[in-house]
Design a protein around this motif. Structure first.
Motif, mmCIF file in Angstrom:
data_model
loop_
_atom_site.group_PDB
_atom_site.id
_atom_site.type_symbol
_atom_site.label_atom_id
_atom_site.label_comp_id
_atom_site.label_asym_id
_atom_site.label_seq_id
_atom_site.Cartn_x
_atom_site.Cartn_y
_atom_site.Cartn_z
ATOM 1 N N UNK A 20 -15.636 9.693 51.214
ATOM 2 C CA UNK A 20 -15.315 9.966 49.813
ATOM 3 C C UNK A 20 -14.019 9.272 49.388
ATOM 4 N N UNK A 21 -13.943 8.963 48.089
ATOM 5 C CA UNK A 21 -12.746 8.338 47.533
ATOM 6 C C UNK A 21 -11.525 9.231 47.719
ATOM 7 N N UNK A 22 -11.683 10.539 47.483
ATOM 8 C CA UNK A 22 -10.513 11.418 47.585
ATOM 9 C C UNK A 22 -9.985 11.485 49.015
ATOM 10 N N UNK A 23 -10.829 11.252 50.013
ATOM 11 C CA UNK A 23 -10.359 11.189 51.396
ATOM 12 C C UNK A 23 -9.605 9.878 51.635
ATOM 13 N N UNK A 24 -10.169 8.788 51.134
ATOM 14 C CA UNK A 24 -9.560 7.469 51.358
ATOM 15 C C UNK A 24 -8.167 7.381 50.737
ATOM 16 N N UNK A 25 -7.998 7.889 49.521
ATOM 17 C CA UNK A 25 -6.718 7.744 48.840
ATOM 18 C C UNK A 25 -5.638 8.608 49.482
#
Length: 386
Positions: free
Chosen positions: A233-238
Protein backbone atom coordinates in the motif's frame (compact mmCIF):
# COMPACT_ATOMS: atom_id res chain seq x y z
CA UNK A 1 -29.10 20.78 -17.16
CA UNK A 2 -27.99 17.49 -18.71
CA UNK A 3 -24.49 16.02 -18.58
CA UNK A 4 -23.00 13.08 -20.47
CA UNK A 5 -19.89 11.59 -18.88
CA UNK A 6 -17.70 9.17 -20.85
CA UNK A 7 -16.18 6.70 -18.39
CA UNK A 8 -18.28 5.12 -15.62
CA UNK A 9 -15.31 3.87 -13.62
CA UNK A 10 -14.37 4.94 -10.12
CA UNK A 11 -13.27 8.46 -11.12
CA UNK A 12 -16.37 8.93 -13.24
CA UNK A 13 -18.76 7.88 -10.51
CA UNK A 14 -16.79 8.99 -7.47
CA UNK A 15 -15.61 12.39 -8.65
CA UNK A 16 -16.98 13.99 -11.84
CA UNK A 17 -20.40 12.33 -11.83
CA UNK A 18 -20.61 12.98 -8.10
CA UNK A 19 -19.99 16.73 -8.43
CA UNK A 20 -22.24 17.10 -11.46
CA UNK A 21 -25.12 15.28 -9.77
CA UNK A 22 -24.73 17.40 -6.63
CA UNK A 23 -24.82 20.48 -8.87
CA UNK A 24 -28.24 19.49 -10.19
CA UNK A 25 -27.24 17.88 -13.49
CA UNK A 26 -29.08 14.89 -14.89
CA UNK A 27 -26.10 12.58 -15.42
CA UNK A 28 -25.80 9.89 -18.09
CA UNK A 29 -22.67 7.73 -18.05
CA UNK A 30 -21.20 6.18 -21.19
CA UNK A 31 -19.02 3.10 -20.86
CA UNK A 32 -17.83 0.01 -22.72
CA UNK A 33 -18.48 -2.26 -19.72
CA UNK A 34 -21.73 -4.21 -19.95
CA UNK A 35 -21.61 -4.72 -16.19
CA UNK A 36 -21.34 -1.01 -15.35
CA UNK A 37 -23.95 0.10 -17.87
CA UNK A 38 -26.42 -2.58 -16.81
CA UNK A 39 -25.86 -1.99 -13.08
CA UNK A 40 -26.26 1.78 -13.36
CA UNK A 41 -29.49 1.36 -15.32
CA UNK A 42 -30.76 -1.26 -12.88
CA UNK A 43 -30.10 0.66 -9.65
CA UNK A 44 -30.20 4.25 -10.98
CA UNK A 45 -28.20 5.27 -7.91
CA UNK A 46 -24.99 4.57 -6.02
CA UNK A 47 -23.23 5.65 -2.84
CA UNK A 48 -20.00 7.65 -2.64
CA UNK A 49 -18.12 6.62 0.51
CA UNK A 50 -15.54 9.17 1.68
CA UNK A 51 -12.65 7.55 3.53
CA UNK A 52 -11.05 9.62 6.26
CA UNK A 53 -10.93 9.31 10.05
CA UNK A 54 -14.62 8.41 9.72
CA UNK A 55 -16.74 7.23 6.82
CA UNK A 56 -19.17 9.62 5.19
CA UNK A 57 -21.75 8.25 2.75
CA UNK A 58 -23.64 10.25 0.12
CA UNK A 59 -26.31 8.91 -2.23
CA UNK A 60 -26.13 9.87 -5.89
CA UNK A 61 -29.52 9.24 -7.49
CA UNK A 62 -31.25 9.56 -10.84
CA UNK A 63 -28.28 8.41 -12.93
CA UNK A 64 -28.45 6.31 -16.09
CA UNK A 65 -26.02 4.84 -18.62
CA UNK A 66 -25.56 4.12 -22.31
CA UNK A 67 -23.20 1.56 -23.79
CA UNK A 68 -20.34 2.99 -25.86
CA UNK A 69 -21.43 0.97 -28.90
CA UNK A 70 -25.13 1.87 -28.66
CA UNK A 71 -25.16 4.57 -31.33
CA UNK A 72 -28.87 5.40 -31.16
CA UNK A 73 -28.66 5.91 -27.41
CA UNK A 74 -25.48 7.97 -27.73
CA UNK A 75 -27.01 10.21 -30.39
CA UNK A 76 -30.03 10.83 -28.17
CA UNK A 77 -28.10 11.86 -25.06
CA UNK A 78 -25.45 13.90 -26.89
CA UNK A 79 -28.17 15.74 -28.78
CA UNK A 80 -29.65 17.05 -25.52
CA UNK A 81 -26.44 17.51 -23.50
CA UNK A 82 -25.43 20.83 -21.96
CA UNK A 83 -22.11 19.36 -20.87
CA UNK A 84 -19.94 16.46 -22.04
CA UNK A 85 -17.09 15.28 -19.80
CA UNK A 86 -14.63 12.38 -19.87
CA UNK A 87 -12.52 10.27 -17.52
CA UNK A 88 -11.40 7.57 -19.92
CA UNK A 89 -7.60 7.79 -19.84
CA UNK A 90 -5.57 10.16 -22.00
CA UNK A 91 -4.72 7.36 -24.45
CA UNK A 92 -8.40 7.11 -25.43
CA UNK A 93 -9.05 10.79 -26.08
CA UNK A 94 -8.24 10.81 -29.81
CA UNK A 95 -10.52 7.84 -30.58
CA UNK A 96 -13.31 9.28 -28.41
CA UNK A 97 -12.91 12.54 -30.32
CA UNK A 98 -13.60 10.66 -33.54
CA UNK A 99 -16.80 9.26 -32.05
CA UNK A 100 -17.86 12.67 -30.75
CA UNK A 101 -17.32 14.16 -34.19
CA UNK A 102 -20.01 11.85 -35.58
CA UNK A 103 -22.35 12.46 -32.64
CA UNK A 104 -21.97 16.25 -32.79
CA UNK A 105 -22.65 16.26 -36.54
CA UNK A 106 -25.97 14.54 -35.80
CA UNK A 107 -26.70 16.97 -32.95
CA UNK A 108 -26.17 20.07 -35.06
CA UNK A 109 -28.66 18.85 -37.67
CA UNK A 110 -31.48 19.79 -35.28
CA UNK A 111 -29.97 21.39 -32.17
CA UNK A 112 -27.68 24.45 -32.13
CA UNK A 113 -27.80 24.92 -28.36
CA UNK A 114 -24.49 25.81 -26.72
CA UNK A 115 -22.56 23.22 -24.71
CA UNK A 116 -19.16 22.61 -23.16
CA UNK A 117 -16.85 19.62 -23.58
CA UNK A 118 -14.27 19.02 -20.83
CA UNK A 119 -11.72 16.19 -20.61
CA UNK A 120 -10.96 15.31 -16.98
CA UNK A 121 -7.75 13.32 -17.32
CA UNK A 122 -4.26 13.08 -15.82
CA UNK A 123 -2.68 14.84 -18.78
CA UNK A 124 -1.65 18.36 -19.70
CA UNK A 125 -4.32 20.19 -21.74
CA UNK A 126 -6.38 17.01 -22.19
CA UNK A 127 -9.39 18.83 -23.65
CA UNK A 128 -7.16 20.12 -26.45
CA UNK A 129 -6.25 16.51 -27.27
CA UNK A 130 -9.93 15.56 -27.34
CA UNK A 131 -10.75 18.58 -29.49
CA UNK A 132 -8.02 17.64 -31.98
CA UNK A 133 -9.66 14.22 -32.28
CA UNK A 134 -13.01 15.86 -33.04
CA UNK A 135 -11.50 18.25 -35.60
CA UNK A 136 -9.54 15.56 -37.45
CA UNK A 137 -11.33 15.14 -40.77
CA UNK A 138 -14.20 17.42 -39.70
CA UNK A 139 -16.17 19.28 -42.36
CA UNK A 140 -16.04 23.06 -42.60
CA UNK A 141 -19.66 23.16 -41.45
CA UNK A 142 -18.90 21.18 -38.30
CA UNK A 143 -15.83 23.33 -37.56
CA UNK A 144 -17.98 26.46 -37.84
CA UNK A 145 -20.61 25.00 -35.51
CA UNK A 146 -17.96 23.96 -32.98
CA UNK A 147 -16.46 27.47 -33.00
CA UNK A 148 -19.83 29.07 -32.45
CA UNK A 149 -21.60 26.71 -30.07
CA UNK A 150 -19.04 24.60 -28.15
CA UNK A 151 -16.71 25.56 -25.33
CA UNK A 152 -13.56 23.45 -24.92
CA UNK A 153 -12.08 24.39 -21.52
CA UNK A 154 -9.12 22.41 -20.27
CA UNK A 155 -9.20 21.29 -16.66
CA UNK A 156 -7.05 19.91 -13.85
CA UNK A 157 -8.61 17.15 -11.74
CA UNK A 158 -7.44 15.76 -8.42
CA UNK A 159 -9.04 13.04 -6.34
CA UNK A 160 -7.63 9.68 -5.26
CA UNK A 161 -10.16 6.92 -5.90
CA UNK A 162 -8.58 3.62 -4.82
CA UNK A 163 -9.81 0.09 -5.47
CA UNK A 164 -10.26 -0.39 -1.74
CA UNK A 165 -12.01 -3.50 -0.44
CA UNK A 166 -14.85 -2.20 1.74
CA UNK A 167 -18.41 -3.28 2.40
CA UNK A 168 -20.75 -1.89 -0.26
CA UNK A 169 -24.51 -1.88 -0.42
CA UNK A 170 -24.44 -1.91 -4.25
CA UNK A 171 -21.67 -3.20 -6.53
CA UNK A 172 -21.33 0.26 -8.13
CA UNK A 173 -20.81 2.10 -4.84
CA UNK A 174 -17.41 3.80 -4.83
CA UNK A 175 -14.90 4.83 -2.15
CA UNK A 176 -12.95 8.10 -2.42
CA UNK A 177 -10.58 10.23 -0.36
CA UNK A 178 -11.94 13.32 1.37
CA UNK A 179 -9.93 15.77 -0.80
CA UNK A 180 -10.79 16.84 -4.34
CA UNK A 181 -9.99 19.68 -6.73
CA UNK A 182 -11.37 20.45 -10.19
CA UNK A 183 -9.93 23.56 -11.87
CA UNK A 184 -11.50 24.70 -15.16
CA UNK A 185 -10.39 27.32 -17.70
CA UNK A 186 -12.87 30.12 -17.10
CA UNK A 187 -12.52 32.00 -20.38
CA UNK A 188 -13.37 28.95 -22.55
CA UNK A 189 -16.63 28.01 -20.81
CA UNK A 190 -19.84 28.60 -22.77
CA UNK A 191 -22.67 27.67 -20.37
CA UNK A 192 -21.40 25.49 -17.51
CA UNK A 193 -19.90 28.09 -15.22
CA UNK A 194 -21.52 27.02 -11.96
CA UNK A 195 -20.49 23.45 -11.15
CA UNK A 196 -20.44 23.19 -7.36
CA UNK A 197 -16.99 22.21 -6.13
CA UNK A 198 -15.19 23.32 -9.31
CA UNK A 199 -12.91 26.35 -9.39
CA UNK A 200 -12.86 28.48 -12.53
CA UNK A 201 -9.42 29.98 -13.19
CA UNK A 202 -7.96 32.44 -15.69
CA UNK A 203 -4.62 30.65 -16.15
CA UNK A 204 -4.81 26.86 -15.86
CA UNK A 205 -1.16 26.06 -16.68
CA UNK A 206 0.21 26.43 -13.14
CA UNK A 207 -2.60 24.29 -11.69
CA UNK A 208 -2.02 21.54 -14.25
CA UNK A 209 1.71 21.37 -13.67
CA UNK A 210 1.42 21.69 -9.88
CA UNK A 211 -0.89 18.70 -9.84
CA UNK A 212 1.02 16.68 -12.44
CA UNK A 213 4.38 17.16 -10.72
CA UNK A 214 3.56 17.20 -7.01
CA UNK A 215 0.67 14.74 -6.92
CA UNK A 216 1.00 12.45 -9.93
CA UNK A 217 4.79 12.43 -10.18
CA UNK A 218 5.43 11.97 -6.47
CA UNK A 219 2.58 9.46 -6.17
CA UNK A 220 4.03 7.31 -8.95
CA UNK A 221 7.48 7.56 -7.38
CA UNK A 222 6.08 6.39 -4.03
CA UNK A 223 4.49 3.42 -5.80
CA UNK A 224 7.61 2.43 -7.74
CA UNK A 225 9.94 2.68 -4.75
CA UNK A 226 7.33 0.95 -2.58
CA UNK A 227 7.16 -1.93 -5.02
CA UNK A 228 10.95 -2.28 -5.01
CA UNK A 229 10.88 -2.53 -1.21
CA UNK A 230 7.96 -4.97 -1.12
CA UNK A 231 5.15 -2.77 0.17
CA UNK A 232 1.54 -3.37 -0.86
CA UNK A 233 0.00 0.00 0.00
CA UNK A 234 0.98 3.62 -0.60
CA UNK A 235 0.51 4.53 3.06
CA UNK A 236 3.03 1.82 4.01
CA UNK A 237 5.56 2.96 1.42
CA UNK A 238 5.47 6.63 2.43
CA UNK A 239 6.20 5.66 6.04
CA UNK A 240 9.51 4.15 4.93
CA UNK A 241 12.16 6.74 5.81
CA UNK A 242 14.21 6.24 2.64
CA UNK A 243 11.15 6.56 0.40
CA UNK A 244 9.76 9.56 2.28
CA UNK A 245 13.10 11.33 1.97
CA UNK A 246 12.96 10.87 -1.81
CA UNK A 247 9.39 12.19 -1.99
CA UNK A 248 10.21 15.23 0.14
CA UNK A 249 13.23 15.82 -2.12
CA UNK A 250 11.15 15.30 -5.27
CA UNK A 251 8.69 17.92 -4.04
CA UNK A 252 11.47 20.36 -3.15
CA UNK A 253 12.93 20.10 -6.67
CA UNK A 254 9.55 20.42 -8.38
CA UNK A 255 8.40 23.25 -6.09
CA UNK A 256 11.47 25.31 -6.93
CA UNK A 257 10.94 24.74 -10.66
CA UNK A 258 7.23 25.58 -10.52
CA UNK A 259 7.89 28.71 -8.46
CA UNK A 260 10.49 29.96 -10.93
CA UNK A 261 8.45 29.17 -14.04
CA UNK A 262 5.04 30.41 -12.90
CA UNK A 263 6.09 33.00 -10.28
CA UNK A 264 4.08 31.14 -7.63
CA UNK A 265 4.78 31.81 -3.96
CA UNK A 266 7.12 29.05 -2.82
CA UNK A 267 5.53 28.90 0.65
CA UNK A 268 2.11 28.22 -0.89
CA UNK A 269 3.58 25.41 -3.00
CA UNK A 270 5.36 23.97 0.04
CA UNK A 271 2.10 23.99 2.01
CA UNK A 272 0.40 22.15 -0.87
CA UNK A 273 3.29 19.66 -0.86
CA UNK A 274 2.85 18.91 2.85
CA UNK A 275 -0.88 18.40 2.35
CA UNK A 276 -0.19 15.90 -0.44
CA UNK A 277 2.16 13.84 1.69
CA UNK A 278 -0.55 13.75 4.35
CA UNK A 279 -2.92 12.37 1.70
CA UNK A 280 -0.41 9.65 0.78
CA UNK A 281 -0.30 8.70 4.48
CA UNK A 282 -4.09 8.18 4.69
CA UNK A 283 -4.34 4.59 5.97
CA UNK A 284 -8.10 4.46 5.33
CA UNK A 285 -7.60 4.55 1.55
CA UNK A 286 -5.64 1.28 1.39
CA UNK A 287 -4.42 2.48 -2.00
CA UNK A 288 -2.40 -0.28 -3.63
CA UNK A 289 1.07 0.35 -5.00
CA UNK A 290 0.10 -1.57 -8.15
CA UNK A 291 -2.89 0.68 -8.90
CA UNK A 292 -0.80 3.84 -8.65
CA UNK A 293 2.19 2.44 -10.55
CA UNK A 294 0.51 0.54 -13.38
CA UNK A 295 1.16 1.51 -17.01
CA UNK A 296 4.68 2.91 -16.57
CA UNK A 297 4.97 3.45 -20.33
CA UNK A 298 2.42 6.25 -20.10
CA UNK A 299 3.76 7.60 -16.82
CA UNK A 300 7.34 7.71 -18.15
CA UNK A 301 6.37 9.26 -21.49
CA UNK A 302 7.78 12.61 -22.56
CA UNK A 303 4.82 14.79 -21.59
CA UNK A 304 3.77 13.08 -18.39
CA UNK A 305 4.36 13.29 -14.64
CA UNK A 306 8.05 12.36 -14.38
CA UNK A 307 9.84 13.45 -17.54
CA UNK A 308 8.12 16.86 -17.68
CA UNK A 309 9.40 18.04 -14.26
CA UNK A 310 12.80 16.53 -15.06
CA UNK A 311 13.10 18.57 -18.24
CA UNK A 312 11.94 21.74 -16.50
CA UNK A 313 14.49 21.33 -13.71
CA UNK A 314 17.20 20.72 -16.31
CA UNK A 315 16.20 23.85 -18.27
CA UNK A 316 16.26 25.95 -15.08
CA UNK A 317 19.47 24.33 -13.78
CA UNK A 318 17.70 23.03 -10.66
CA UNK A 319 18.72 19.94 -8.69
CA UNK A 320 16.80 16.85 -9.94
CA UNK A 321 18.30 13.81 -8.23
CA UNK A 322 15.05 12.74 -6.57
CA UNK A 323 13.02 13.10 -9.75
CA UNK A 324 15.64 10.94 -11.46
CA UNK A 325 15.16 8.38 -8.68
CA UNK A 326 11.44 8.22 -9.43
CA UNK A 327 12.10 7.69 -13.14
CA UNK A 328 14.67 4.97 -12.45
CA UNK A 329 12.25 3.21 -10.10
CA UNK A 330 9.56 3.36 -12.79
CA UNK A 331 11.91 1.62 -15.22
CA UNK A 332 12.41 -1.09 -12.59
CA UNK A 333 8.67 -1.62 -12.01
CA UNK A 334 8.31 -5.28 -12.97
CA UNK A 335 4.76 -6.45 -12.28
CA UNK A 336 3.67 -9.66 -13.99
CA UNK A 337 0.00 -8.62 -14.12
CA UNK A 338 0.74 -5.27 -15.77
CA UNK A 339 1.24 -5.65 -19.52
CA UNK A 340 2.86 -2.22 -19.88
CA UNK A 341 5.46 -2.88 -17.19
CA UNK A 342 6.36 -6.08 -19.00
CA UNK A 343 6.79 -4.10 -22.23
CA UNK A 344 9.28 -1.86 -20.42
CA UNK A 345 11.24 -4.86 -19.14
CA UNK A 346 11.23 -6.49 -22.59
CA UNK A 347 12.49 -3.27 -24.17
CA UNK A 348 15.36 -3.03 -21.66
CA UNK A 349 16.27 -6.67 -22.18
CA UNK A 350 16.17 -6.46 -25.97
CA UNK A 351 17.76 -3.05 -26.52
CA UNK A 352 19.72 -2.21 -23.39
CA UNK A 353 18.82 0.39 -20.81
CA UNK A 354 20.03 3.47 -22.72
CA UNK A 355 18.07 2.75 -25.91
CA UNK A 356 15.02 1.74 -23.85
CA UNK A 357 15.12 5.01 -21.89
CA UNK A 358 15.23 7.02 -25.12
CA UNK A 359 12.35 4.98 -26.60
CA UNK A 360 10.09 5.23 -23.56
CA UNK A 361 10.75 8.87 -22.61
CA UNK A 362 11.10 10.32 -26.13
CA UNK A 363 14.34 11.99 -25.01
CA UNK A 364 17.16 12.15 -27.54
CA UNK A 365 19.48 9.23 -26.95
CA UNK A 366 22.44 11.65 -26.85
CA UNK A 367 20.77 13.87 -24.24
CA UNK A 368 22.63 14.18 -20.92
CA UNK A 369 19.29 13.46 -19.27
CA UNK A 370 19.31 9.95 -20.76
CA UNK A 371 22.76 9.35 -19.33
CA UNK A 372 21.61 10.68 -15.95
CA UNK A 373 18.59 8.33 -15.96
CA UNK A 374 20.77 5.34 -16.87
CA UNK A 375 23.20 6.16 -14.06
CA UNK A 376 20.37 6.53 -11.54
CA UNK A 377 18.78 3.29 -12.79
CA UNK A 378 21.92 1.35 -11.89
CA UNK A 379 22.08 3.06 -8.49
CA UNK A 380 18.41 2.49 -7.59
CA UNK A 381 18.58 -1.13 -8.71
CA UNK A 382 20.92 -1.87 -5.80
CA UNK A 383 19.95 0.76 -3.20
CA UNK A 384 16.18 0.13 -3.00
CA UNK A 385 15.60 -3.53 -2.24
CA UNK A 386 13.13 -5.59 -0.26
Amino acid sequence: MKAVHFGAGNIGRGFIGYLLSKSGYEVTFVDISDFLVNAINEYKKYTVITLSTSENKEKIEGVKAVHLHEMAGLEAVVKEADLITTSIGANNLKSTGGLLKTLLEKRFETNKKELDIIACENALMATDILKDGILEGASDELKANLDKYVGFPNSAVDRIVPNVDIEKELPIDVAVEDFYEWDIEKNKVKVNGNVNGAEYVDNLGPYLERKLFLLNGAHATTAYLGDLKGYKYIHEAIQDEAIKNVIVGFHAEAVKALSEKHKIDIEALTAYSKKLIGRFENTYLKDEVFRVGRDPIRKLSGNDRLITPLRLCYELNIERENILTGIAAGLLFDYAEDEKSQEVQSNIKANGIKKAVADITSLDIDSPLVDAIVSKYEEVKTSFTK
